[in-house]
Scaffold this motif. Structure first.
Motif, PDB file in Angstrom:
ATOM      1  N   GLU A 273       1.041  -1.186   0.060  1.00  0.00           N
ATOM      2  CA  GLU A 273       0.043   0.057  -0.040  1.00  0.00           C
ATOM      3  C   GLU A 273       0.938   1.228   0.032  1.00  0.00           C
ATOM      4  O   GLU A 273       1.761   1.412   0.702  1.00  0.00           O
ATOM      5  CB  GLU A 273      -1.023  -0.082   1.142  1.00  0.00           C
ATOM      6  CG  GLU A 273      -1.634   1.324   1.307  1.00  0.00           C
ATOM      7  CD  GLU A 273      -2.549   1.598   0.224  1.00  0.00           C
ATOM      8  OE1 GLU A 273      -2.746   2.660  -0.263  1.00  0.00           O
ATOM      9  OE2 GLU A 273      -3.362   0.621  -0.111  1.00  0.00           O
ATOM     10  N   LEU A 274       0.480   2.250  -0.778  1.00  0.00           N
ATOM     11  CA  LEU A 274       1.359   3.307  -1.026  1.00  0.00           C
ATOM     12  C   LEU A 274       0.467   4.626  -0.430  1.00  0.00           C
ATOM     13  O   LEU A 274       1.129   5.810  -0.381  1.00  0.00           O
ATOM     14  CB  LEU A 274       1.647   3.727  -2.421  1.00  0.00           C
ATOM     15  CG  LEU A 274       2.773   2.714  -3.131  1.00  0.00           C
ATOM     16  CD1 LEU A 274       3.001   3.005  -4.635  1.00  0.00           C
ATOM     17  CD2 LEU A 274       3.945   2.531  -2.302  1.00  0.00           C
ATOM     18  N   ARG A 275      -0.670   4.689  -0.240  1.00  0.00           N
ATOM     19  CA  ARG A 275      -1.636   5.761  -0.076  1.00  0.00           C
ATOM     20  C   ARG A 275      -1.022   6.286   1.164  1.00  0.00           C
ATOM     21  O   ARG A 275      -0.997   5.655   2.368  1.00  0.00           O
ATOM     22  CB  ARG A 275      -2.871   5.429  -0.009  1.00  0.00           C
ATOM     23  CG  ARG A 275      -3.754   6.734   0.250  1.00  0.00           C
ATOM     24  CD  ARG A 275      -5.274   6.745  -0.131  1.00  0.00           C
ATOM     25  NE  ARG A 275      -5.424   6.130  -1.468  1.00  0.00           N
ATOM     26  CZ  ARG A 275      -5.510   7.148  -2.528  1.00  0.00           C
ATOM     27  NH1 ARG A 275      -5.326   8.385  -2.167  1.00  0.00           N
ATOM     28  NH2 ARG A 275      -5.691   6.666  -3.730  1.00  0.00           N
ATOM     29  N   GLY A 276      -0.592   7.601   1.249  1.00  0.00           N
ATOM     30  CA  GLY A 276      -0.209   8.209   2.210  1.00  0.00           C
ATOM     31  C   GLY A 276       1.288   7.933   2.876  1.00  0.00           C
ATOM     32  O   GLY A 276       1.766   8.488   4.075  1.00  0.00           O
ATOM     33  N   ARG A 277       1.799   7.040   2.167  1.00  0.00           N
ATOM     34  CA  ARG A 277       3.290   6.631   2.538  1.00  0.00           C
ATOM     35  C   ARG A 277       4.331   7.536   2.068  1.00  0.00           C
ATOM     36  O   ARG A 277       4.282   8.066   1.145  1.00  0.00           O
ATOM     37  CB  ARG A 277       3.330   5.062   2.028  1.00  0.00           C
ATOM     38  CG  ARG A 277       2.496   4.108   2.572  1.00  0.00           C
ATOM     39  CD  ARG A 277       2.609   3.796   4.036  1.00  0.00           C
ATOM     40  NE  ARG A 277       1.654   2.673   4.312  1.00  0.00           N
ATOM     41  CZ  ARG A 277       1.907   1.916   5.418  1.00  0.00           C
ATOM     42  NH1 ARG A 277       2.964   2.270   6.248  1.00  0.00           N
ATOM     43  NH2 ARG A 277       0.902   0.837   5.797  1.00  0.00           N
ATOM     44  N   ARG A 278       5.317   7.107   2.924  1.00  0.00           N
ATOM     45  CA  ARG A 278       6.582   7.999   2.360  1.00  0.00           C
ATOM     46  C   ARG A 278       7.588   6.916   1.595  1.00  0.00           C
ATOM     47  O   ARG A 278       7.848   6.029   1.914  1.00  0.00           O
ATOM     48  CB  ARG A 278       7.511   8.382   3.803  1.00  0.00           C
ATOM     49  CG  ARG A 278       6.819   9.486   4.536  1.00  0.00           C
ATOM     50  CD  ARG A 278       7.430   9.620   5.912  1.00  0.00           C
ATOM     51  NE  ARG A 278       6.887   8.294   6.669  1.00  0.00           N
ATOM     52  CZ  ARG A 278       7.687   7.849   7.852  1.00  0.00           C
ATOM     53  NH1 ARG A 278       8.622   8.626   8.299  1.00  0.00           N
ATOM     54  NH2 ARG A 278       7.242   6.833   8.300  1.00  0.00           N
ATOM     55  N   VAL A 279       7.697   7.423   0.185  1.00  0.00           N
ATOM     56  CA  VAL A 279       8.491   6.638  -0.554  1.00  0.00           C
ATOM     57  C   VAL A 279       9.913   7.414  -1.065  1.00  0.00           C
ATOM     58  O   VAL A 279       9.763   8.298  -1.283  1.00  0.00           O
ATOM     59  CB  VAL A 279       7.714   6.257  -1.891  1.00  0.00           C
ATOM     60  CG1 VAL A 279       8.208   5.235  -2.869  1.00  0.00           C
ATOM     61  CG2 VAL A 279       6.135   5.699  -1.420  1.00  0.00           C
TER      62      VAL A 279
ATOM     63  N   ILE B 287       3.559   6.871 -11.005  1.00  0.00           N
ATOM     64  CA  ILE B 287       2.712   5.818 -10.521  1.00  0.00           C
ATOM     65  C   ILE B 287       2.527   5.992  -8.901  1.00  0.00           C
ATOM     66  O   ILE B 287       1.385   5.805  -8.542  1.00  0.00           O
ATOM     67  CB  ILE B 287       3.095   4.431 -10.897  1.00  0.00           C
ATOM     68  CG1 ILE B 287       3.441   4.268 -12.538  1.00  0.00           C
ATOM     69  CG2 ILE B 287       2.270   3.464 -10.544  1.00  0.00           C
ATOM     70  CD1 ILE B 287       3.882   3.029 -12.840  1.00  0.00           C
ATOM     71  N   CYS B 288       3.797   6.298  -8.134  1.00  0.00           N
ATOM     72  CA  CYS B 288       3.366   6.523  -6.769  1.00  0.00           C
ATOM     73  C   CYS B 288       2.510   7.906  -6.325  1.00  0.00           C
ATOM     74  O   CYS B 288       1.434   7.791  -5.652  1.00  0.00           O
ATOM     75  CB  CYS B 288       4.971   6.705  -6.050  1.00  0.00           C
ATOM     76  SG  CYS B 288       5.801   5.454  -5.908  1.00  0.00           S
ATOM     77  N   ARG B 289       2.615   8.827  -7.450  1.00  0.00           N
ATOM     78  CA  ARG B 289       1.777   9.872  -7.418  1.00  0.00           C
ATOM     79  C   ARG B 289       0.316   9.247  -7.260  1.00  0.00           C
ATOM     80  O   ARG B 289      -0.711  10.032  -6.745  1.00  0.00           O
ATOM     81  CB  ARG B 289       2.184  11.223  -8.050  1.00  0.00           C
ATOM     82  CG  ARG B 289       1.346  12.160  -8.323  1.00  0.00           C
ATOM     83  CD  ARG B 289       1.677  13.366  -9.128  1.00  0.00           C
ATOM     84  NE  ARG B 289       0.921  14.458  -9.022  1.00  0.00           N
ATOM     85  CZ  ARG B 289       1.125  15.525  -9.985  1.00  0.00           C
ATOM     86  NH1 ARG B 289       2.171  15.540 -10.837  1.00  0.00           N
ATOM     87  NH2 ARG B 289       0.266  16.453  -9.825  1.00  0.00           N
ATOM     88  N   GLU B 290      -0.071   8.813  -8.473  1.00  0.00           N
ATOM     89  CA  GLU B 290      -1.322   8.267  -8.790  1.00  0.00           C
ATOM     90  C   GLU B 290      -1.855   7.365  -7.887  1.00  0.00           C
ATOM     91  O   GLU B 290      -3.074   7.373  -7.637  1.00  0.00           O
ATOM     92  CB  GLU B 290      -1.208   7.390 -10.138  1.00  0.00           C
ATOM     93  CG  GLU B 290      -1.064   8.287 -11.511  1.00  0.00           C
ATOM     94  CD  GLU B 290      -1.951   9.421 -11.543  1.00  0.00           C
ATOM     95  OE1 GLU B 290      -3.263   9.066 -11.862  1.00  0.00           O
ATOM     96  OE2 GLU B 290      -1.444  10.591 -11.845  1.00  0.00           O
TER      97      GLU B 290
ATOM     98  N   GLY C 293       2.125   9.808   0.075  1.00  0.00           N
ATOM     99  CA  GLY C 293       2.375  11.091   0.865  1.00  0.00           C
ATOM    100  C   GLY C 293       3.549  11.974   0.714  1.00  0.00           C
ATOM    101  O   GLY C 293       3.426  13.255   0.552  1.00  0.00           O
ATOM    102  N   GLU C 294       4.544  11.238   0.349  1.00  0.00           N
ATOM    103  CA  GLU C 294       5.937  11.931   0.031  1.00  0.00           C
ATOM    104  C   GLU C 294       6.485  10.703  -1.020  1.00  0.00           C
ATOM    105  O   GLU C 294       6.722   9.931  -0.598  1.00  0.00           O
ATOM    106  CB  GLU C 294       6.882  12.282   1.448  1.00  0.00           C
ATOM    107  CG  GLU C 294       7.834  12.846   1.109  1.00  0.00           C
ATOM    108  CD  GLU C 294       8.959  13.143   2.199  1.00  0.00           C
ATOM    109  OE1 GLU C 294       9.910  14.071   2.188  1.00  0.00           O
ATOM    110  OE2 GLU C 294       8.505  12.763   3.386  1.00  0.00           O
TER     111      GLU C 294
ATOM    112  N   VAL D 113       8.773   2.893   2.451  1.00  0.00           N
ATOM    113  CA  VAL D 113       8.956   2.126   1.270  1.00  0.00           C
ATOM    114  C   VAL D 113      10.357   2.754   0.432  1.00  0.00           C
ATOM    115  O   VAL D 113      10.203   4.004   0.282  1.00  0.00           O
ATOM    116  CB  VAL D 113       7.794   2.413   0.100  1.00  0.00           C
ATOM    117  CG1 VAL D 113       8.344   1.617  -1.085  1.00  0.00           C
ATOM    118  CG2 VAL D 113       6.637   1.397   0.725  1.00  0.00           C
ATOM    119  N   THR D 114      11.155   1.900   0.042  1.00  0.00           N
ATOM    120  CA  THR D 114      12.491   2.507  -0.355  1.00  0.00           C
ATOM    121  C   THR D 114      12.704   1.513  -1.691  1.00  0.00           C
ATOM    122  O   THR D 114      12.449   0.161  -1.382  1.00  0.00           O
ATOM    123  CB  THR D 114      13.686   2.429   0.430  1.00  0.00           C
ATOM    124  OG1 THR D 114      13.683   1.082   0.879  1.00  0.00           O
ATOM    125  CG2 THR D 114      13.457   3.317   1.489  1.00  0.00           C
ATOM    126  N   ILE D 115      13.165   2.071  -2.926  1.00  0.00           N
ATOM    127  CA  ILE D 115      13.129   1.087  -4.153  1.00  0.00           C
ATOM    128  C   ILE D 115      14.503   1.473  -4.760  1.00  0.00           C
ATOM    129  O   ILE D 115      14.756   2.841  -5.006  1.00  0.00           O
ATOM    130  CB  ILE D 115      12.110   1.356  -4.924  1.00  0.00           C
ATOM    131  CG1 ILE D 115      10.508   1.234  -4.179  1.00  0.00           C
ATOM    132  CG2 ILE D 115      12.065   0.476  -6.114  1.00  0.00           C
ATOM    133  CD1 ILE D 115       9.430   1.541  -5.298  1.00  0.00           C
TER     134      ILE D 115
END
Length: 365
Positions: free
Chosen positions: A190-196, A211-214, A218-219, A256-258
């Protein structure tokens, strides 16, 4: 122009048509334009007239000898084209009939969906895997790369139609760059509201920002050594950009880090930058190099998860097509691709990619 040696076996169904192909034999040897016969279609196969291909970083690494592929081969796996012929009963990945003249994109792989690994959601590692742009060129197996006039799609290749409004350069990167990004974000959760935080703002990294923005992150922190790419990342959704030696990164704590860069230092940083319960996904480190060093105590105490991704599955591919169909006008994806070479100038296209290092170099087939 040379003619690739044809099999001595003759069949009544053999086609007499020819296709031009660009043959790679080994690093340091010039690419050669040759011809091969277009074989008769077998069960489950589709012949595509290639329209466009882009040079992925893995193509360039093979060309330079940094990674070794079966050779001779036809490089290129980011491809888009039109259906030229269809074996009876073949449908697209959604079960819809295909028709001649239809623009399509397809997955980088063909593999039997009934195998154990396919059923587990990793068909790209199935024991019967056939991988476009990575197979050996033989008299019995041709037309499996993008640097050719045609691609012969093997049985069990996921195929999807592509809207005519999508520019060819944008459509070509779906079946590697964008699908791989979607797969990596599936592993991230889940990415909504997350710091990536994203290391490596090449084609994959910059698409990942979008895609993270879509998906409502959160950041979105973009990290790269190239200031120009960092400046562009903001147009794709990055909320913050950093150079790898930025002192502020020492205090970064992300959910999340990629890593798309493949650099050892970056992969180590993805782990050290995780907050409690965070997930690190590694994608870029697919060439031989030294080992990554990890602080095991930190991983344990922070309840960290490290995941790796190589290629993608059918659902990732489907979602990549959906993303491009919805968003290709929202983000300047086409600007990332240098559109300047015909198939006959493939060697020059590789040299341009190496010397200028654009996000992608495109070749019209």
């Amino acid at each position: 122009m040379q003619t690739f040696a044809a099999s001595t076996k003759k069949t009544e169904k053999a086609m007499t048509a020819k296709s031009k192909i660009i043959v790679f034999r080994k690093a340091g040897t010039p690419l050669q334009m040759e011809e091969c016969d277009i074989p008769a279609l077998k069960e489950g196969e589709v012949l595509v007239r290639n329209e466009y291909a882009t040079l992925c970083r893995s193509d360039i690494s093979t060309y330079l000898g940094k990674r070794i592929e079966k050779s001779p081969t036809i490089l290129g796996h980011e491809i888009v084209g039109r259906v030229a012929a269809i074996a009876p009963g073949v449908t697209d990945a959604d079960g819809n009939p295909l028709h001649v003249g239809q623009r399509v994109t397809w997955a980088i792989y063909a593999s039997d969906p009934s195998t154990e690994l396919s059923r587990r959601g990793i068909p790209q590692k199935s024991p019967d895997l056939f991988k476009y742009g990575h197979e050996q060129l033989t008299p019995e197996s041709t037309l499996h790369g993008g640097l050719a006039e045609h691609t012969l799609l093997r049985k069990h290749t996921p195929i999807l139609p592509l809207d005519e409004s999508i520019p060819l350069p944008v459509g070509s990167i779906i079946n590697c760059a964008i699908s791989t990004v979607v797969g990596s974000l599936r592993l991230a959760g889940e990415l909504r509201g997350r710091r990536v935080a994203i290391w490596g703002i090449g084609m994959l990294g910059i698409v990942a920002c979008a895609i993270c923005r879509e998906r409502g992150a959160g950041e979105i922190v973009a990290i790269d050594i190239n200031r120009e790419r960092l400046a562009l990342a903001g147009r794709f959704g990055a909320t913050r950009t950093c150079l790898p030696d930025d002192k502020a990164l020492a205090d970064l704590r992300a959910d999340v880090t990629i890593d798309y860069s493949g650099r050892i230092e970056s992969m180590e940083a993805t782990v050290s930058s995780l907050d409690i319960g965070g997930v690190a996904v590694w994608v870029g480190g697919v060439c031989p190099q030294d080992k990554v060093k990890i602080d095991s105590e930190m991983v344990i105490r922070r309840l960290s998860t490290i995941k790796g991704l190589h290629n993608y599955n059918g659902e990732d591919f489907r979602e990549a097509v959906s993303f491009v169909s919805r968003c290709w006008q929202k983000y300047p994806i086409a600007e990332l691709i240098h559109d300047g070479f015909p198939l006959s100038r493939a060697e020059e296209a590789f040299r341009y990619a190496i010397d200028r290092n654009p996000f992608r170099v495109g070749i019209r087939c």
